[in-house]
Design an enzyme around this catalytic site. Structure first.
Site, PDB file in Angstrom:
ATOM      1  N   ASN A 194       1.135  -1.095   0.007  1.00  0.00           N
ATOM      2  CA  ASN A 194       0.136  -0.136  -0.285  1.00  0.00           C
ATOM      3  C   ASN A 194       0.963   1.354   0.061  1.00  0.00           C
ATOM      4  O   ASN A 194       1.827   1.499   0.435  1.00  0.00           O
ATOM      5  CB  ASN A 194      -0.722  -0.074   1.762  1.00  0.00           C
ATOM      6  N   CYS A 254      -5.359   6.860   7.953  1.00  0.00           N
ATOM      7  CA  CYS A 254      -4.910   5.778   6.882  1.00  0.00           C
ATOM      8  C   CYS A 254      -4.133   4.411   7.884  1.00  0.00           C
ATOM      9  O   CYS A 254      -2.877   5.050   8.518  1.00  0.00           O
ATOM     10  CB  CYS A 254      -4.359   5.706   5.799  1.00  0.00           C
ATOM     11  N   GLU A 305     -10.549  -0.138  -2.054  1.00  0.00           N
ATOM     12  CA  GLU A 305     -10.830   0.667  -0.565  1.00  0.00           C
ATOM     13  C   GLU A 305     -11.955   1.925  -1.597  1.00  0.00           C
ATOM     14  O   GLU A 305     -11.562   2.312  -3.000  1.00  0.00           O
ATOM     15  CB  GLU A 305      -9.108   1.869  -0.926  1.00  0.00           C
ATOM     16  N   CYS A 343      -4.644  -2.644   3.376  1.00  0.00           N
ATOM     17  CA  CYS A 343      -5.348  -1.898   4.280  1.00  0.00           C
ATOM     18  C   CYS A 343      -5.034  -2.614   5.331  1.00  0.00           C
ATOM     19  O   CYS A 343      -5.879  -3.030   5.789  1.00  0.00           O
ATOM     20  CB  CYS A 343      -6.777  -1.593   3.158  1.00  0.00           C
ATOM     21  N   GLY A 344      -4.799  -1.339   6.036  1.00  0.00           N
ATOM     22  CA  GLY A 344      -4.614  -1.521   7.556  1.00  0.00           C
ATOM     23  C   GLY A 344      -5.454  -1.183   8.459  1.00  0.00           C
ATOM     24  O   GLY A 344      -6.752  -2.390   9.311  1.00  0.00           O
TER      25      GLY A 344
END
Length: 276
Positions: free
Chosen positions: A13, A75, A210, A219-220
């Site tokens: 990412n 994010c 997302e 994607c955390g």
């Protein structure tokens, strides 16, 4: 004007990170879109800005812009890169860093092995907090797409997430269905859509579509939301490892009222200058 930046990534990412403490610039949405272009620009999923704190109890302000130029609340992968960036650039020597985001304060801890643990805060589960247009809280919400109804968990990790359990993420229609669910009328602010495959109670696989960026390698906040959704459905334990296309994250959550803790790597790729 010329602006210095650093290209970083958290499990693929990727981000353009800009120090707005030692330099000054303004990024218009059209400029962000041009810079995010992977053929004609730098290429990134999000632009991260490191700004001076706006309040006395934090170290920095952390702002995030998606590739489409829209500013978003949170994010998780970017937060880990943020922590590494401010340490590497000697903006702080603290191992525990408090930062202000659009959605509140988060705490970042740089570990001895170079990974970063992020206190992602307490997940929000009430429909009005996600937000999702539904009169009362449910474990799963029915969303109709065409003639088919899908049941999604809805969680806010500072940004809205819908989590759909699937049997096999490799066969899941992430792009087509993700786009339809992302902009579903029940999500007034749109939502990130996670496709979750539970392998066993301590391990799961995840792909995330997302909002404003499409599918990313990791994607955390999506991993945190998926863990919360799985835990509430009694599918996952309090500590899990989640495999995303770009790598693995460790997520822990002790249940409602507690913060979600996320641990993973952050990597510097290169530095450069760009004229805006």
């Amino acid at each position: 004007m010329l602006v210095k930046f650093t290209k970083m990534h958290g499990l693929g990412n990727d981000f353009m990170v800009v120090d707005m403490i030692s330099q000054h610039a303004h990024f218009r949405p059209d400029q962000v879109r041009k810079l995010a272009d992977r053929n004609f620009g730098i290429g990134f999923d999000q632009l991260l800005l490191v700004e001076p704190p706006g309040r006395p109890d934090v170290d920095f302000r952390y702002r995030i812009f998606n590739a489409d130029g829209s500013e978003v609340e949170q994010c998780g992968n970017g937060a880990r890169c943020f922590a590494k960036f401010v340490r590497d650039n000697r903006l702080t020597n603290k191992k525990n860093v408090r930062v202000e985001t659009k959605n509140g304060i988060i705490e970042l801890v740089v570990n001895k092995d170079g990974t970063v643990t992020v206190d992602m805060g307490v997940p929000r589960l009430e429909p009005s907090q996600v937000p999702i247009n539904f009169p009362e809280r449910q474990l799963l919400y029915p969303l109709q797409v065409g003639e088919k109804t899908y049941e999604l968990a809805a969680v806010s990790m500072g940004n809205p997430h819908g989590v759909l359990q699937v049997e096999d993420i490799n066969r899941a229609p992430v792009h087509k269905l993700g786009r339809a669910l992302e902009s579903h009328e029940l999500f007034p602010e749109k939502a990130n859509i996670g496709f979750l495959q539970v392998v066993h109670r301590r391990f799961a696989k995840l792909r995330v579509f997302e909002r404003g960026a499409g599918e990313t390698l990791a994607c955390g906040t999506g991993a945190c939301a998926a863990m919360v959704a799985g835990y509430l459905q009694d599918l996952l334990d309090e500590k899990v490892e989640i495999k995303l296309p770009g790598g693995n994250l460790k997520i822990s959550w002790a249940g409602e009222g507690h913060s979600v803790m996320m641990t993973g790597p952050a990597t510097r790729v290169f530095e450069g200058q760009v004229r805006i």
